[in-house]
Design an enzyme around this catalytic site. Structure first.
Site, short mmCIF file in Angstrom:
data_model
loop_
_atom_site.label_atom_id
_atom_site.label_comp_id
_atom_site.label_asym_id
_atom_site.label_seq_id
_atom_site.Cartn_x
_atom_site.Cartn_y
_atom_site.Cartn_z
N VAL A 124 5.43 -0.86 2.32
CA VAL A 124 4.46 -0.88 3.37
C VAL A 124 3.34 -1.95 2.94
CG1 VAL A 124 2.84 0.18 5.12
CG2 VAL A 124 5.00 1.29 4.17
N ASP A 130 11.20 14.38 10.69
CA ASP A 130 10.80 14.23 9.27
C ASP A 130 9.21 14.44 9.37
OD1 ASP A 130 10.88 11.32 7.12
OD2 ASP A 130 10.99 13.61 6.60
N GLY A 185 11.21 5.21 2.06
CA GLY A 185 12.58 5.26 2.29
C GLY A 185 13.10 3.98 2.85
N ILE A 209 0.62 -1.07 0.00
CA ILE A 209 0.08 -0.04 -0.05
C ILE A 209 0.93 1.32 -0.16
CG2 ILE A 209 -2.18 -0.95 1.28
CD1 ILE A 209 -1.08 -0.03 3.73
N GLY A 210 2.17 1.12 -0.10
CA GLY A 210 3.00 2.42 -0.18
C GLY A 210 4.44 1.86 -0.12
N GLY A 257 11.54 0.94 3.14
CA GLY A 257 10.97 -0.16 2.47
C GLY A 257 9.61 0.09 2.21
#
Ligand SMILES: *[C@@H]1O[C@H](CO)[C@@H](O)[C@H](O)[C@H]1NC(C)=O
Ligand SMILES: *[C@@H]1O[C@H](CO)[C@@H](O)[C@H](O)[C@H]1NC(C)=O
Ligand SMILES: *[C@@H]1O[C@H](CO)[C@@H](O)[C@H](O)[C@H]1NC(C)=O
Ligand SMILES: *[C@@H]1O[C@H](CO)[C@@H](O)[C@H](O)[C@H]1NC(C)=O
Ligand SMILES: *[C@@H]1O[C@H](CO)[C@@H](O)[C@H](O)[C@H]1NC(C)=O
Ligand SMILES: *[C@@H]1O[C@H](CO)[C@@H](O)[C@H](O)[C@H]1NC(C)=O
Length: 940
Positions: free
Chosen positions: A773, A885, A769, A765-766, A771
């Site tokens: 998801v 971040d 940076g 699903i995503g 790895g």
């Protein structure tokens, strides 16, 4: 004559005597000999108040007859044929009774007295005996083999005594026997195969002994058997298929033994069988479809075995069945729809198997059903819409499955309902209108689902409700004061929701409340004094809320309290000395608050206390020496302003430095502390105190981020330490899997790999940076987001990493994505996070339609949420953590558009581009890169 064949001299002598006694005619003398024997026996007994008639008149001559005596019956010739002393309160033995004196005796009923001693072998002399009942006495010793001489015996009842030894094989000679009852004794050894010779046996009761060995296949010869009760022994081996010959058998109870092997399909031939109970054995294999032929069966108990395979659809033919219990096996497949034909069924237990598929709608036709227990399986799909159609359903348990959808309407109107357990599913729906008023309901658990909405005051109209569990859902709103009317309530658990407002003062009326768990919500205000009137309260957990004010002194009145957790709130002022009245407390956790003043020296009154956590407060002064009189096993006083010597008690001496550090001038003979030079000369003035005070006053005034960071850095330099996890966690090192979570690491790892089809792209699903998801649906946690890490090779400091992940799993805040845990394996390493439906803010903003949906009030709410999260991590968290971040990629939204900040700490964890950041000091606390703080706000 098997006795002669046995070659035993005793029997020979015995038989000779036997013939001498009974071959001589005994007409006139019979009565007088019987009278003599009875009177002699009576003389040996105690408490013979019922036997006062047993005596000779004063002018006695020997022609007196006993036939009018209590319990004695005679034949036409005046000879005794029956002795019935049942329930006469007689105490004594049978040793003084001359059995050979009663040539015509046919029935002895001595049941329910206080007879003790052994059963004399001479009992074998009573050759005409057809009925012998010695039940419910204190007889001990063995069953004499001579019992085999009573060849006319039709009924033998020796139940409820202390008989031991094994069942004599001679019992096989009782060819007339139709009823053999030996239950509730201490009989051991095997069931003799000779039992198979009792061709007239109709009823066999051997239960509740310690009989072992196999069931003799010879029992298949007993074609007149109607009832067999061999339950509750230590019988092992298989069920003989010969039992299928017992055409007239109505009851076969062999539960609670060690029987193994399959259920023979021949059992299906027992056309007369009404009750088949084989539960709690070690039976394996599948349930034979032939059981569907047992057309008279009303009870079928096969639970707690190792049966596997599917439930045969043929069971749907058992039209007489009222009670079907197949729980606690390894049955799989789906529930056959044919079970909907069992129109007489009242109890259906299928819990704790591996059944799957949806719960068949056909179960709606079971209109007599009172119990439906299907919990702990793998059922999915919606609940049947009209499951309470018959209006008789009382116990409905489907907890721990994978059910989705709402609670069906028929359950809402199910006024017969007494017990409702749906916890541990993925059920949804607005709880405020989901559930009705149930006059009989006493136990409800809705824990661990996705219910939302507010707590309804309807619950308080369920007049019998004692237990209400709605933990770990998405409940919002406040607690209705009407709950205070439910004075029968014993357990309330609303933990881990989004409940706001105060605890209603009316809670003080719940005088039967035993357990109150409101932890991990957003409750605020002060803890009501009224809670002190809960005189039966044993468990109070209000942790991780926003309670302020002081600890009510009245809490000291709830004397049965054994766990008190008020940690992670904003509670201030002193610890009231009244708390020390709670002599049953085993756990006291007041950590992460703003408590001031000294630790009360009366603390030693808490004599049951095992764990005490006072860390992260502002407690000052010395540590009371009274601790030395306590048997604490764990203590945490870290991060206070305590000073002086450490008490000389086991808990302190064994304490790790982490649980002591962050105080002022603690000293003692413990690694990491300075030894006390002169305990009386502890420095009373602390220069750092005023220093800190200045900071505390000036900081709110100078609200700049840079100063904040400076403060954090300063703060950290004082309190460089690790957090002590409150929640019990396990580090699981199973084979090659390492994990940090509250769950079984190996199982979690396997489940995730399975749920994502070995990280198949369709579950992705995503991408980020560190790895990709993946979305994974787990039984234990529901839907989670799994962040699969590219590599852990850069992980420089494994211990530091583990400590940080562990700390991060501890963070509980409504606006921070929960980190459930971490798994590492040579193949994969991943972090497991809470899953949020709407994904990242960045994605939403990049799609016009979705962005429109996110209107200004929602955006303001998102900003508030992020601010709450940051404030919490910077100020309220034990070790300030700076995100470093923050961007719209790291702000996720749930279905309600509530913002959750993700990836707190993970950037640092994975050393991603670590040159960009510079850690100030210690393990925690990093300077927030100012240039990175803005993008999210720019995007909006
Ligand atoms: C003994 O007497 C009781 C009533 O006193 C009766 O219920 C029972 O059946 C009798 N026993 C026999 C074997 O007749
Ligand atoms: C003696 O017998 C009477 C009447 O049967 C009974 O109520 C009482 O409990 C007995 N007492 C003892 C000590 O067994
Ligand atoms: C079963 O019982 C019936 C009467 O109930 C009897 O006639 C029949 O003989 C019995 N069957 C066997 C095999 O004993
Ligand atoms: C319902 O469950 C409770 C608790 O397990 C039990 O005590 C009660 O007997 C059950 N009700 C029925 C009708 O079996
Ligand atoms: C229940 O509680 C509420 C508020 O606490 C109160 O107004 C009401 O009269 C109480 N009684 C009933 C029967 O609802
Ligand atoms: C400190 O503790 C150690 C072991 O616990 C003991 O051997 C030593 O004598 C102690 N020293 C003092 C000054 O009490």
């Amino acid at each position: 004559m098997g006795f002669l064949a046995s070659g035993n001299g005793f029997y020979f002598v015995f038989l000779v005597l036997f013939f001498i006694t009974f071959s001589s005619p005994q007409v006139a003398s019979a009565s007088s000999e019987e009278v003599g024997a009875l009177l002699k026996w009576k003389a040996s007994l105690e408490n013979t108040s019922r036997l006062t008639l047993w005596s000779l008149p004063n002018n006695a001559n020997n022609s007196s007859t006993p036939c009018t005596w209590y319990g004695v019956s005679c034949n036409a010739d005046g000879s005794v044929i029956g002795l019935n002393l049942t329930s006469s309160g007689v105490t004594g033995t049978l040793y003084g009774l001359s059995f050979s004196s009663f040539p015509n005796l046919a029935a002895i009923d001595y049941s329910m007295n206080n007879f003790s001693g052994t059963i004399p072998p001479q009992i074998g002399y009573i050759s005409k005996l057809t009925y012998l009942d010695l039940s419910t006495n204190q007889f001990s010793g063995i069953i004499p083999p001579e019992i085999g001489l009573l060849t006319n015996l039709e009924t033998l009842h020796l139940v409820d005594n202390h008989l031991n030894g094994s069942i004599p094989k001679e019992i096989g000679q009782l060819r007339s026997l139709s009823e053999l009852a030996l239950y509730t004794n201490h009989l051991e050894g095997p069931i003799p195969a000779s039992l198979g010779s009792l061709s007239n046996l109709a009823r066999l009761y051997l239960y509740n002994n310690m009989l072992s060995g196999p069931i003799p296949p010879e029992m298949g010869n007993l074609v007149n058997l109607v009832e067999v009760y061999m339950n509750m022994n230590l019988l092992s081996g298989p069920i003989p298929s010969t039992l299928g010959n017992l055409d007239n058998l109505t009851v076969l109870h062999m539960f609670v033994n060690n029987l193994f092997g399959p259920i023979p399909q021949e059992i299906g031939k027992l056309k007369s069988l009404e009750s088949l109970s084989l539960f709690s054995n070690k039976l394996s294999g599948s349930i034979p479809a032939s059981l569907g032929n047992l057309s008279s069966l009303s009870l079928l108990h096969l639970y707690n075995n190792s049966l596997s395979g599917p439930i045969p659809k043929e069971l749907g033919n058992l039209k007489s069945l009222t009670d079907l219990e197949l729980s606690e096996n390894q049955l799989n497949g789906s529930v056959p729809a044919s079970l909907g034909n069992l129109s007489n069924l009242e109890l259906l237990f299928l819990r704790d198997n591996q059944l799957s598929g949806p719960i068949p709608e056909e179960l709606e036709y079971l209109t007599l059903l009172t119990v439906l227990a299907m919990d702990t399986n793998q059922f999915y799909g919606h609940l049947p819409e009209r499951i309470c159609q018959g209006g008789k359903l009382q116990n409905f348990t489907v907890n721990n499955n994978r059910l989705t959808g709402p609670i069906p309407k028929s359950l809402r109107n199910c006024s017969s309902l007494k017990r409702l357990r749906v916890e541990g599913n993925q059920l949804t729906g607005n709880i405020s209108d989901n559930l009705g008023i149930y006059p009989n309901l006493y136990f409800v658990s809705l824990n661990d689902n996705n219910f939302y909405g507010e707590l309804s005051e309807n619950w308080s109209r369920c007049k019998r409700l004692t237990t209400l569990h709605i933990a770990r859902n998405n409940i919002s709103g406040s607690i209705p004061p009407e709950f205070g009317n439910s004075t029968q309530l014993q357990e309330l658990d609303f933990s881990s929701n989004h409940i706001v407002g105060e605890i209603p003062k009316e809670f003080g009326n719940l005088n039967h409340l035993l357990k109150l768990v409101l932890s991990n919500n957003q409750l605020s205000g002060s803890i009501p004094q009224e809670l002190g009137s809960l005189a039966e309260l044993t468990y109070l957990d209000l942790s991780a809320n926003r309670f302020s004010g002081s600890i009510p002194t009245t809490l000291g009145n709830s004397l049965p309290l054994f766990q008190l957790n008020l940690s992670w709130n904003n509670i201030s002022e002193e610890i009231p000395v009244q708390i020390c009245n709670l002599v049953h407390l085993t756990l006291l956790d007041l950590s992460h608050n703003e408590l001031r003043g000294e630790i009360p020296s009366a603390i030693n009154k808490l004599q049951s206390l095992e764990r005490l956590n006072l860390s992260r407060n502002e407690l000052s002064g010395g540590i009371p020496k009274t601790f030395e009189a306590m048997s604490l096993s764990s203590i945490d006083i870290s991060c206070n302003e305590l000073q002086g010597p450490i008490p000389n008690s086991v808990a302190f001496m064994n304490a790790s430095i982490e649980t002591l550090q962050g105080n002022k001038y603690l000293c003692g003979n413990i690694t990491g502390l300075k030894p006390c030079k002169n305990p009386s000369a502890v420095n009373k003035h602390d220069p750092k105190k005023s220093h800190k005070l200045v900071l505390m006053i000036s900081l709110p005034l100078l609200g700049s981020i840079l100063l904040l960071c400076a403060f954090i850095a300063l703060f950290i330099s004082y309190e460089r330490k690790k957090r002590k996890p409150e929640v019990e966690q396990r580090d699981v090192q199973v084979e090659d899997v390492f994990s940090i979570s509250a769950f079984d690491g190996r199982a979690m790892y396997d489940e995730i790999v399975k749920a994502t089809n070995d990280f198949d792209a369709t579950y992705c699903i995503g991408k980020g940076g560190f790895g990709n998801v993946y979305k994974a649906k787990l039984q234990s946690l529901g839907i989670v987001a799994v962040k699969k890490l590219h590599s852990l090779s850069e992980m420089a400091d494994r211990k530091g990493f583990i400590d940080e992940v562990r700390a991060l799993t501890e963070i509980r805040h409504r606006n921070i994505v929960k980190l459930h845990g971490f798994c590492s394996h040579t193949r994969h390493s991943f972090l497991i996070f809470e899953y949020l439906e709407r994904g990242s803010l960045a994605t939403i903003l990049s799609r016009d339609e979705a962005a429109m949906e996110l209107d200004w009030p929602k955006r303001v709410n998102v900003i508030k949420g992020v601010a709450h999260a940051l404030s919490y991590m910077h100020h309220d968290c034990s070790q300030p953590i700076v995100h470093r971040d923050i961007s719209s990629n790291n702000v996720l939204l749930d279905s309600e558009y509530e913002a959750y900040v993700s990836d707190f700490g993970t950037a640092k964890l994975l050393k991603l581009d670590s040159s960009n950041w510079s850690a100030v000091a210690g393990t925690y606390g990093y300077v927030a890169p100012v240039n990175k703080l803005s993008p999210m706000f720019l995007t909006i």
